[in-house]
Design a protein around this motif. Structure first.
Motif, mmCIF file in Angstrom:
data_model
loop_
_atom_site.group_PDB
_atom_site.id
_atom_site.type_symbol
_atom_site.label_atom_id
_atom_site.label_comp_id
_atom_site.label_asym_id
_atom_site.label_seq_id
_atom_site.Cartn_x
_atom_site.Cartn_y
_atom_site.Cartn_z
ATOM 1 N N HIS A 72 40.674 77.535 46.890
ATOM 2 C CA HIS A 72 41.617 76.929 45.950
ATOM 3 C C HIS A 72 43.017 77.487 46.181
ATOM 4 N N SER A 73 44.038 76.639 45.952
ATOM 5 C CA SER A 73 45.430 77.028 46.185
ATOM 6 C C SER A 73 46.170 77.129 44.847
ATOM 7 N N PHE A 74 47.030 78.150 44.750
ATOM 8 C CA PHE A 74 47.816 78.409 43.535
ATOM 9 C C PHE A 74 49.222 78.855 43.930
ATOM 10 N N CYS A 75 50.121 78.836 42.960
ATOM 11 C CA CYS A 75 51.413 79.510 43.139
ATOM 12 C C CYS A 75 51.144 81.005 43.250
ATOM 13 N N TYR A 76 51.901 81.662 44.093
ATOM 14 C CA TYR A 76 51.653 83.086 44.311
ATOM 15 C C TYR A 76 51.806 83.875 43.007
ATOM 16 N N MET A 77 52.893 83.639 42.248
ATOM 17 C CA MET A 77 53.120 84.390 41.023
ATOM 18 C C MET A 77 52.083 84.051 39.962
ATOM 19 N N CYS A 78 51.609 82.807 39.932
ATOM 20 C CA CYS A 78 50.611 82.414 38.934
ATOM 21 C C CYS A 78 49.293 83.138 39.163
ATOM 22 N N ILE A 79 48.811 83.153 40.413
ATOM 23 C CA ILE A 79 47.499 83.767 40.681
ATOM 24 C C ILE A 79 47.567 85.288 40.576
ATOM 25 N N ILE A 80 48.741 85.873 40.942
ATOM 26 C CA ILE A 80 48.882 87.326 40.822
ATOM 27 C C ILE A 80 48.865 87.724 39.346
ATOM 28 N N THR A 81 49.563 86.988 38.517
ATOM 29 C CA THR A 81 49.588 87.280 37.082
ATOM 30 C C THR A 81 48.199 87.120 36.481
ATOM 31 N N HIS A 82 47.457 86.112 36.913
ATOM 32 C CA HIS A 82 46.102 85.897 36.399
ATOM 33 C C HIS A 82 45.176 87.052 36.760
ATOM 34 N N LEU A 83 45.269 87.538 38.015
ATOM 35 C CA LEU A 83 44.364 88.603 38.472
ATOM 36 C C LEU A 83 44.677 89.947 37.829
ATOM 37 N N ARG A 84 45.833 90.087 37.197
ATOM 38 C CA ARG A 84 46.114 91.324 36.476
ATOM 39 C C ARG A 84 45.262 91.422 35.221
ATOM 40 N N ASN A 85 44.836 90.281 34.684
ATOM 41 C CA ASN A 85 44.031 90.263 33.466
ATOM 42 C C ASN A 85 42.552 90.005 33.738
ATOM 43 N N LYS A 86 42.290 89.167 34.742
ATOM 44 C CA LYS A 86 40.902 88.823 35.070
ATOM 45 C C LYS A 86 40.688 88.925 36.572
ATOM 46 N N SER A 87 39.434 89.065 36.964
ATOM 47 C CA SER A 87 39.098 89.181 38.396
ATOM 48 C C SER A 87 38.227 88.007 38.811
ATOM 49 N N ASP A 88 38.662 86.812 38.514
ATOM 50 C CA ASP A 88 37.898 85.628 38.910
ATOM 51 C C ASP A 88 38.862 84.505 39.238
ATOM 52 N N CYS A 89 38.323 83.465 39.866
ATOM 53 C CA CYS A 89 39.120 82.296 40.238
ATOM 54 C C CYS A 89 39.272 81.415 39.009
ATOM 55 N N PRO A 90 40.475 80.955 38.693
ATOM 56 C CA PRO A 90 40.668 80.099 37.521
ATOM 57 C C PRO A 90 39.956 78.756 37.626
#
Length: 680
Positions: A72-90
């Motif tokens: 899956h493809s994401f914006c770099y800042m979006c996926i980095i911010t997500h992984l700071r809170n969770k460790s899974d693929c959105p």
């Protein structure tokens, strides 16, 4: 090349007709069709892939695309911010860490291409052409020549159209200006014709007056000569006869000649006495004419001081009455009018005479309402009774005091005792005498109580307590002595009948009521001044909505008074008075000069003049046809106590004309009452 830089268009407009079409003209339709087809395909393609180009997290076009290990493809800042809170693929919830992220270079390239296409779609034709040249689009010299010629022709055409538009705008302006000036010229010519006619008319009437005066003077001389001939003044005939008589007397031994000589001397003395009398009479006439000329000069100065307002008044009356006369003549051609003197001129002459007649206010009496038990003596209301014999005052001292007007004028005391005094429970805001029953007076107070009093017994006849807040105004009907109206801070206007204990009519309004007044000619019409800056004119037979709403004041309307059945004056805390025509629903005039921003300073009217107070402790008088004051009178420092530190805060609080006379009552916030009269 300069023409290309100043005006270039990517799309070549339709080529002007030429005898030999070029090869470029033959290819052009094919190129345009191909471009249209390509653009349509691009739009369809973008519509299909738009959803795949959105970031699942921010739902915007992906910026700096990164690919996860799960695909899956994401914006770099979006996926980095997500992984700071969770460790899974959105998207699929598979375990994911920062080490499992990889740049998606192919998607970035596609996104840049898509962005470029969208920019080209939204770009102007000039911008698209510039981008094509920058990207290396090959253009032959022949094509450039064709483009330059087309651009030059387009430029000339646009310049010509722009020049035509500018010329048309200028022409429209000049036509409009000419029409306006022609209208102004016609109006000036009409006004000039009015002035010429009126000058001739006034000259004729002045000559008639001079002739009448000469005839009167001749009659006076004849009467004087007749009275002088009746006395024994010697004449030539008398001398001859006296000579004959004397000779006969001497012959007969009668009266001696010496006595006759004494009589002649007495006759001469009598003649000289008559001559001296005539000289005294002439000198008295000269002094009188001198005083008259001085008065005439003063009145002329007043005319020049208010010349613009008087000019406007004259032209308005002359035009208006001239139009009415023309309409009347058209409807009835048999009407015979007075020759020369126009009705508008006669009306203006009346205005001019009354306006220049007075120049100052003179104090003819003064009294003080000093109260030992109350430090504040503000007179909120002062009113004459039906016959102008008594006047009553009311204010914050909780007392209604009735004075005999003739006693105030004739007794030179500063402090006068009232002939009647009535105590109330609350501070009083307004008084109104009954126009038929001389001994009845109504009051309104700060507790919202409306009371009807019997002055002869000093007792209240009726008390109405329906108002929930302070009642500011009360007024007896001038045509029905049993009816009265009141207005209050509870936003209600109530109509009362002295024969009933409750209100007979109730008008709910949206703002505080500051003043109410009956129309002097009709018991069904009332004017209501409100804190919403408007005057509401009601027909009491239908109170669902007002007949008229007069707008113009910028602050609360504090007073309304009728000059006549059609003329209504209003006062406001915007420091202006206004005159309205309630029949035609028209504003007539705005009066400025006094200062009124927060207090009730009084308002009173008669048939010609409007008087009001000012927060500068001055009384102002306006003529109803002139917007500037005729005169004013300051209560002055002599009215203030020497130790009064708040002398500058005093203001006029109430005024009242004596019905259609130059005399008025005025009162201020210190409790001082003055009787003023207009003087030359």
């Amino acid at each position: 090349m300069e023409e290309v830089s100043t005006g270039t268009e990517p799309r070549v407009p339709a080529v002007k007709p030429d005898s030999k079409p070029s090869s470029h003209e033959e290819v052009q339709p094919l190129l345009e069709a191909a471009a249209s087809a390509t653009a349509a395909a691009d739009v369809a393609e973008v519509a299909d892939v738009d959803k795949d180009l959105l970031c699942p997290i921010c739902m915007q076009i992906i910026k700096d695309a990164f690919l996860t290990s799960c695909g899956h493809s994401f914006c770099y800042m979006c996926i980095i911010t997500h992984l700071r809170n969770k460790s899974d693929c959105p998207c699929c919830s598979q375990f994911l860490t920062n080490n499992q992220l990889f740049p998606n270079l192919l998607l970035d390239k596609l996104l840049k291409m898509t962005s470029a296409r969208q920019i080209s779609k939204t770009a102007s034709p000039v911008e698209q052409f510039r981008q094509a040249l920058q990207q290396g689009y090959e253009v032959s010299i022949k094509e450039l020549d064709n483009l330059l010629s087309l651009l030059a022709e387009k430029k000339r055409k646009m310049e010509q159209e722009e020049a035509e538009r500018n010329m048309q705008i200028l022409l429209d302006f000049l036509h409009c200006l000419r029409k306006q000036k022609v209208d102004e010229l016609n109006e000036v010519q009409t006004d000039l014709q009015f002035v010429k006619e009126d000058i001739n008319s006034v000259e004729r009437h002045r000559i008639d007056l001079y002739r009448a005066r000469d005839r009167y003077n001749v009659k006076l001389r004849m009467l004087g000569d007749d009275s002088s001939t009746r006395k024994p003044w010697p004449s030539s005939i008398d001398k001859n006869s006296s000579g004959i008589v004397s000779s006969s007397l001497n012959i007969r031994g009668g009266m001696p000649a010496g006595n006759l000589q004494n009589k002649k001397i007495d006759g001469k003395t009598q003649v000289s006495g008559h001559r001296s009398q005539r000289k005294d009479t002439l000198s008295g006439a000269d002094s009188q004419s001198f005083n008259q000329s001085g008065l005439s000069v003063a009145r002329k100065k007043r005319v020049h001081a208010q010349f613009n307002d008087l000019q406007e008044c004259y032209l308005q009356k002359r035009r208006q009455l001239s139009n009415q006369l023309h309409i009347k003549q058209e409807s009835d051609k048999n009407v015979i009018h007075r020759e020369g003197y126009n009705a508008g001129l006669a009306d203006f002459q009346s205005v001019l005479s009354t306006f220049t007649q007075y120049s100052r206010l003179r104090v003819i009496a003064e009294l003080r309402l000093g109260d030992l038990f109350h430090s504040t003596n503000i007179v909120s209301s002062i009113e004459f009774d039906r016959d102008d014999e008594l006047f009553a005052t009311a204010g914050v001292s909780r007392r209604i005091k009735v004075f005999d007007f003739s006693m105030v004028l004739n007794e030179p005391a500063d402090v006068h005792c009232p002939v009647v005094e009535m105590s109330t429970r609350s501070k009083l805001s307004c008084l109104s005498w009954n126009k038929y029953w001389k001994n009845h007076i109504a009051s309104s107070d700060y507790e919202g109580i409306v009371t009807v009093w019997d002055v002869t017994t000093s007792q209240s006849l009726m008390e109405y307590e329906e108002h929930e807040k302070r009642a500011w105004s009360v007024d007896f009907s001038p045509t029905d002595p049993s009816m009265l109206v009141s207005g209050s801070d509870d936003c209600k206007v109530k109509v009362w009948c002295t024969k009933q204990e409750t209100s007979v009519l109730n008008i709910d309004m949206k703002a505080n009521i500051c003043c109410v007044k009956y129309n002097p000619g009709f018991s069904n019409y009332i004017a209501v001044g409100s804190a919403d800056h408007h005057i509401h004119y009601y027909d009491l037979r239908n109170i669902s909505s007002p007949l008229h709403v007069f707008s113009g004041h910028k602050k609360a309307v504090s007073y309304v008074k009728f000059l006549s059945e059609t003329e209504l004056a209003s006062a406001s805390t915007d420091s202006t008075l206004r005159l309205w025509d309630v029949k035609e629903n028209l504003p007539l005039r705005t009066f400025r000069g006094h200062t009124n921003e927060k207090n009730f300073v009084g308002l009173s009217v008669n048939s010609e003049y409007i008087a009001c107070g000012s927060e500068t402790n001055d009384v102002y008088v306006y003529h109803k046809e002139i917007s500037k004051p005729v005169t004013c009178h300051r209560f002055g420092s002599q009215d203030m106590d020497d130790g009064d530190e708040d002398a500058g805060s005093h203001f006029i609080s109430a005024v009242c004309w004596k019905s259609d006379s130059p005399t008025m009552l005025t009162a201020n916030s210190q409790g001082t009452i003055k009787v003023l009269v207009l003087a030359a």
